[in-house]
Design a protein around this motif. Structure first.
Motif, PDB file in Angstrom:
ATOM      1  N   HIS A  98      -0.985  -2.878   8.160  1.00 51.40           N
ATOM      2  CA  HIS A  98      -0.470  -1.520   8.306  1.00 51.40           C
ATOM      3  C   HIS A  98      -1.522  -0.484   7.920  1.00 51.40           C
ATOM      4  O   HIS A  98      -1.767   0.472   8.670  1.00 51.40           O
ATOM      5  CB  HIS A  98       0.778  -1.352   7.436  1.00 51.40           C
ATOM      6  N   ASP A 154       2.187   3.811  -0.670  1.00 52.10           N
ATOM      7  CA  ASP A 154       1.263   4.773  -0.057  1.00 52.10           C
ATOM      8  C   ASP A 154      -0.058   4.125   0.336  1.00 52.10           C
ATOM      9  O   ASP A 154      -0.658   4.493   1.352  1.00 52.10           O
ATOM     10  CB  ASP A 154       0.995   5.941  -1.006  1.00 52.10           C
ATOM     11  N   SER A 172       8.411   0.657   8.302  1.00 48.21           N
ATOM     12  CA  SER A 172       7.640   1.902   8.373  1.00 48.21           C
ATOM     13  C   SER A 172       8.486   2.951   9.082  1.00 48.21           C
ATOM     14  O   SER A 172       9.120   2.682  10.096  1.00 48.21           O
ATOM     15  CB  SER A 172       6.321   1.679   9.123  1.00 48.21           C
ATOM     16  N   ASP A 190       4.730   7.802   9.133  1.00 51.86           N
ATOM     17  CA  ASP A 190       3.543   7.227   8.507  1.00 51.86           C
ATOM     18  C   ASP A 190       3.841   6.686   7.110  1.00 51.86           C
ATOM     19  O   ASP A 190       2.920   6.405   6.340  1.00 51.86           O
ATOM     20  CB  ASP A 190       2.423   8.274   8.427  1.00 51.86           C
ATOM     21  N   LYS A 191       5.105   6.517   6.777  1.00 57.71           N
ATOM     22  CA  LYS A 191       5.506   6.009   5.460  1.00 57.71           C
ATOM     23  C   LYS A 191       5.859   4.524   5.565  1.00 57.71           C
ATOM     24  O   LYS A 191       6.460   4.083   6.541  1.00 57.71           O
ATOM     25  CB  LYS A 191       6.702   6.792   4.915  1.00 57.71           C
ATOM     26  N   LEU A 192       5.492   3.787   4.511  1.00 56.85           N
ATOM     27  CA  LEU A 192       5.817   2.366   4.434  1.00 56.85           C
ATOM     28  C   LEU A 192       6.693   2.134   3.210  1.00 56.85           C
ATOM     29  O   LEU A 192       6.373   2.617   2.110  1.00 56.85           O
ATOM     30  CB  LEU A 192       4.537   1.530   4.330  1.00 56.85           C
ATOM     31  N   GLU A 238      12.764   3.678  12.663  1.00 53.22           N
ATOM     32  CA  GLU A 238      12.371   2.694  11.655  1.00 53.22           C
ATOM     33  C   GLU A 238      11.827   1.450  12.344  1.00 53.22           C
ATOM     34  O   GLU A 238      12.514   0.815  13.134  1.00 53.22           O
ATOM     35  CB  GLU A 238      13.570   2.348  10.777  1.00 53.22           C
ATOM     36  N   GLN A 243       8.362  -4.248   9.852  1.00 58.33           N
ATOM     37  CA  GLN A 243       7.088  -4.963   9.806  1.00 58.33           C
ATOM     38  C   GLN A 243       7.250  -6.419   9.351  1.00 58.33           C
ATOM     39  O   GLN A 243       6.494  -7.286   9.785  1.00 58.33           O
ATOM     40  CB  GLN A 243       6.113  -4.240   8.861  1.00 58.33           C
TER      41      GLN A 243
END
Length: 215
Positions: A135, A84, A60, A63-65, A17, A20
């Motif tokens: 991002h 997304d 993040s 590739d997921k936020l 993890e 950000q």
């Protein structure tokens, strides 16, 4: 879309993890249903009486936020907002203020609800905007780089029969016209030493042999 190179890097990272953005005080509001196409207005909310106050973390994972709302003291998760793309229905700005957003909360069962999210300072909402944009710009740039054609590989191997000559600075053989000439004798300086006399012209003549005596 995510490039194969970036996706392979994400697979190595696994469930690591990456944080950000962190804001230690955010406000959550229940909002009325949207009744027009012009968008949400923060003035329609009870801004002086938020329904929840806590911490926000934008993280993040691969590739997921995800935007997470957590208790400020314990860190316990209150709700989360998967994102997304941006701008998108997951995070929308309101029409009358830069400090408030409408976000879509989702639980693990797929149920969703729209709530208002607000900040005390305008700089905090600006930071959220920048973090979201950075991002997805990174993901887009990674995808563009993966589509660029790779250049031809440089072949440095020797071909059959190919040789290489290395000059190590060896002196050239004499007689090829490039050997250094011997230095001429220095002329006598004015007033110093004795000049050498030149040899007599023609040198010293040889005497003829004596005549033979008759028997």
């Amino acid at each position: 879309l995510v490039s194969p190179v970036y996706r392979s890097l994400l697979s190595i990272m696994g469930d690591y993890e990456s944080v950000q953005l962190v804001k230690n005080e955010v406000f959550v509001f229940r909002i009325p249903p949207l009744t027009n196409t012009r968008g949400h207005k923060a003035a329609d909310w009870k801004l002086d009486n938020p329904d929840w106050t806590g911490r926000m973390r934008l993280v993040s994972v691969a590739d997921k936020l995800v935007l997470k709302l957590e208790d400020k003291s314990s860190g316990q998760l209150y709700a989360k907002c998967p994102i997304d793309t941006y701008p998108s229905v997951a995070v929308e700005t309101v029409t009358d203020s830069s400090r408030y957003f409408v976000i879509r909360l989702q639980n693990d069962g797929g149920q969703s609800a729209f709530v208002g999210l607000g900040f005390q300072d305008r700089s905090d909402s600006f930071d959220l905007n920048v973090a979201l944009q950075d991002h997805f710009k990174f993901l887009k740039k990674s995808e563009e780089m993966s589509k660029e054609p790779a250049g031809p590989a440089l072949d440095l191997s020797f071909k059959e029969g190919q040789t290489i000559t290395i000059n190590l600075g060896k002196k050239k053989e004499s007689g090829d016209g490039s050997a250094p000439r011997p230095r001429a004798a220095a002329a006598p300086s004015a007033g110093g030493g004795f000049p050498l006399l030149p040899p007599p012209p023609g040198g010293i003549p040889l005497l003829p042999p004596p005549p033979r005596r008759q028997q």
